[in-house]
Design a protein around this motif. Structure first.
Motif, mmCIF file in Angstrom:
data_model
loop_
_atom_site.group_PDB
_atom_site.id
_atom_site.type_symbol
_atom_site.label_atom_id
_atom_site.label_comp_id
_atom_site.label_asym_id
_atom_site.label_seq_id
_atom_site.Cartn_x
_atom_site.Cartn_y
_atom_site.Cartn_z
ATOM 1 N N PHE A 25 0.531 -1.113 -0.113
ATOM 2 C CA PHE A 25 -0.329 0.228 0.338
ATOM 3 C C PHE A 25 0.953 1.734 -0.215
ATOM 4 C CE2 PHE A 25 -2.756 -3.364 2.072
ATOM 5 C CZ PHE A 25 -4.362 -2.742 1.667
ATOM 6 N N TYR A 26 0.758 2.462 -0.772
ATOM 7 C CA TYR A 26 1.080 3.740 -0.651
ATOM 8 C C TYR A 26 0.897 4.140 0.848
ATOM 9 C CZ TYR A 26 1.606 3.018 -5.777
ATOM 10 O OH TYR A 26 1.573 2.912 -6.417
ATOM 11 N N PHE A 27 1.608 5.157 1.319
ATOM 12 C CA PHE A 27 1.843 5.931 2.328
ATOM 13 C C PHE A 27 0.213 6.445 2.824
ATOM 14 C CE2 PHE A 27 5.804 5.679 1.795
ATOM 15 C CZ PHE A 27 6.629 4.981 3.470
ATOM 16 N N GLY A 28 -0.079 6.467 1.877
ATOM 17 C CA GLY A 28 -1.529 7.438 2.061
ATOM 18 C C GLY A 28 -2.422 6.848 2.366
ATOM 19 N N GLU A 29 -2.104 5.401 1.954
ATOM 20 C CA GLU A 29 -3.594 4.394 2.419
ATOM 21 C C GLU A 29 -3.367 3.626 3.415
ATOM 22 O OE1 GLU A 29 -3.801 3.522 -2.816
ATOM 23 O OE2 GLU A 29 -2.423 2.610 -1.915
ATOM 24 N N GLU A 30 -2.771 3.776 4.278
ATOM 25 C CA GLU A 30 -2.206 2.790 5.555
ATOM 26 C C GLU A 30 -3.968 2.588 6.246
ATOM 27 O OE1 GLU A 30 0.213 3.063 9.857
ATOM 28 O OE2 GLU A 30 0.504 4.689 7.791
ATOM 29 N N ALA A 31 -4.971 3.499 5.837
ATOM 30 C CA ALA A 31 -6.233 3.963 7.088
ATOM 31 C C ALA A 31 -6.604 2.495 6.069
ATOM 32 C CB ALA A 31 -6.501 4.996 6.788
ATOM 33 N N GLU A 32 -6.627 2.471 4.966
ATOM 34 C CA GLU A 32 -7.478 1.102 4.247
ATOM 35 C C GLU A 32 -6.742 -0.062 4.400
ATOM 36 O OE1 GLU A 32 -8.096 -0.029 -0.202
ATOM 37 O OE2 GLU A 32 -7.414 2.212 -0.555
ATOM 38 N N ALA A 33 -5.960 -0.253 4.661
ATOM 39 C CA ALA A 33 -4.577 -1.627 5.364
ATOM 40 C C ALA A 33 -5.147 -1.897 6.310
ATOM 41 C CB ALA A 33 -2.994 -1.577 4.667
ATOM 42 N N GLU A 34 -5.421 -0.909 7.232
ATOM 43 C CA GLU A 34 -6.252 -0.848 8.104
ATOM 44 C C GLU A 34 -6.793 -1.532 9.022
ATOM 45 O OE1 GLU A 34 -3.973 -1.280 11.337
ATOM 46 O OE2 GLU A 34 -1.798 -0.491 10.509
ATOM 47 N N LEU A 42 4.300 -0.744 3.647
ATOM 48 C CA LEU A 42 3.912 0.734 3.065
ATOM 49 C C LEU A 42 5.515 0.710 2.369
ATOM 50 C CD1 LEU A 42 2.803 2.487 6.117
ATOM 51 C CD2 LEU A 42 1.889 1.580 4.441
ATOM 52 N N VAL A 43 5.077 1.286 1.007
ATOM 53 C CA VAL A 43 5.706 1.462 -0.240
ATOM 54 C C VAL A 43 5.471 2.880 -0.708
ATOM 55 C CG1 VAL A 43 6.271 -0.861 -1.030
ATOM 56 C CG2 VAL A 43 4.585 0.533 -1.806
ATOM 57 N N PRO A 44 6.816 4.091 -0.674
ATOM 58 C CA PRO A 44 6.488 5.418 -1.975
ATOM 59 C C PRO A 44 5.963 5.099 -3.309
ATOM 60 C CG PRO A 44 8.689 4.399 -0.687
ATOM 61 C CD PRO A 44 8.124 3.664 -0.489
ATOM 62 N N ARG A 45 5.321 5.817 -3.274
ATOM 63 C CA ARG A 45 4.749 5.915 -4.545
ATOM 64 C C ARG A 45 6.023 6.666 -5.759
ATOM 65 N NH1 ARG A 45 2.139 10.703 -7.011
ATOM 66 N NH2 ARG A 45 2.296 12.579 -5.364
ATOM 67 N N GLU A 46 5.625 6.606 -7.055
ATOM 68 C CA GLU A 46 7.230 6.815 -7.848
ATOM 69 C C GLU A 46 5.868 8.259 -8.276
ATOM 70 O OE1 GLU A 46 7.768 6.297 -12.431
ATOM 71 O OE2 GLU A 46 7.970 4.388 -11.286
ATOM 72 N N LEU A 47 6.959 9.404 -7.975
ATOM 73 C CA LEU A 47 6.928 10.714 -8.246
ATOM 74 C C LEU A 47 6.804 10.786 -9.725
ATOM 75 C CD1 LEU A 47 9.137 12.306 -5.864
ATOM 76 C CD2 LEU A 47 6.994 11.692 -5.545
ATOM 77 N N SER A 48 6.044 11.723 -10.131
ATOM 78 C CA SER A 48 5.838 12.500 -11.898
ATOM 79 C C SER A 48 6.890 13.335 -12.082
ATOM 80 C CB SER A 48 4.905 13.265 -11.876
ATOM 81 O OG SER A 48 4.900 14.458 -11.021
#
Length: 65
Positions: A25-34, A42-48
């Motif tokens: 899961f991306y860092f912003g999706e931690e609540a969803e994973a829980e 948790l993995v960082p997403r690729e930056l544009s």
């Protein structure tokens, strides 16, 4: 894959000594994973390109444009 299949697969992996399954899961999706109760990493997403330039370029280069 439904919940019972996940449970059976997890038990099978334990018996065989296989690595436990984890979900990314991306860092912003931690609540969803829980909320899902899944084992996760948790993995960082690729930056544009623009985000990368904004984050890593020296400030003086951006001001000179």
């Amino acid at each position: 894959m439904n919940r019972s299949q996940e449970t059976r697969l997890a038990k099978l992996e334990q018996v065989r000594g296989a690595r436990a399954r984890r979900y990314c899961f991306y860092f912003g999706e931690e609540a969803e994973a829980e909320a899902q109760g899944l084992p996760y990493v948790l993995v960082p997403r690729e930056l544009s390109r623009e985000e990368w330039i904004e984050k890593y370029s020296p400030k003086q280069d951006r001001e000179s444009r």
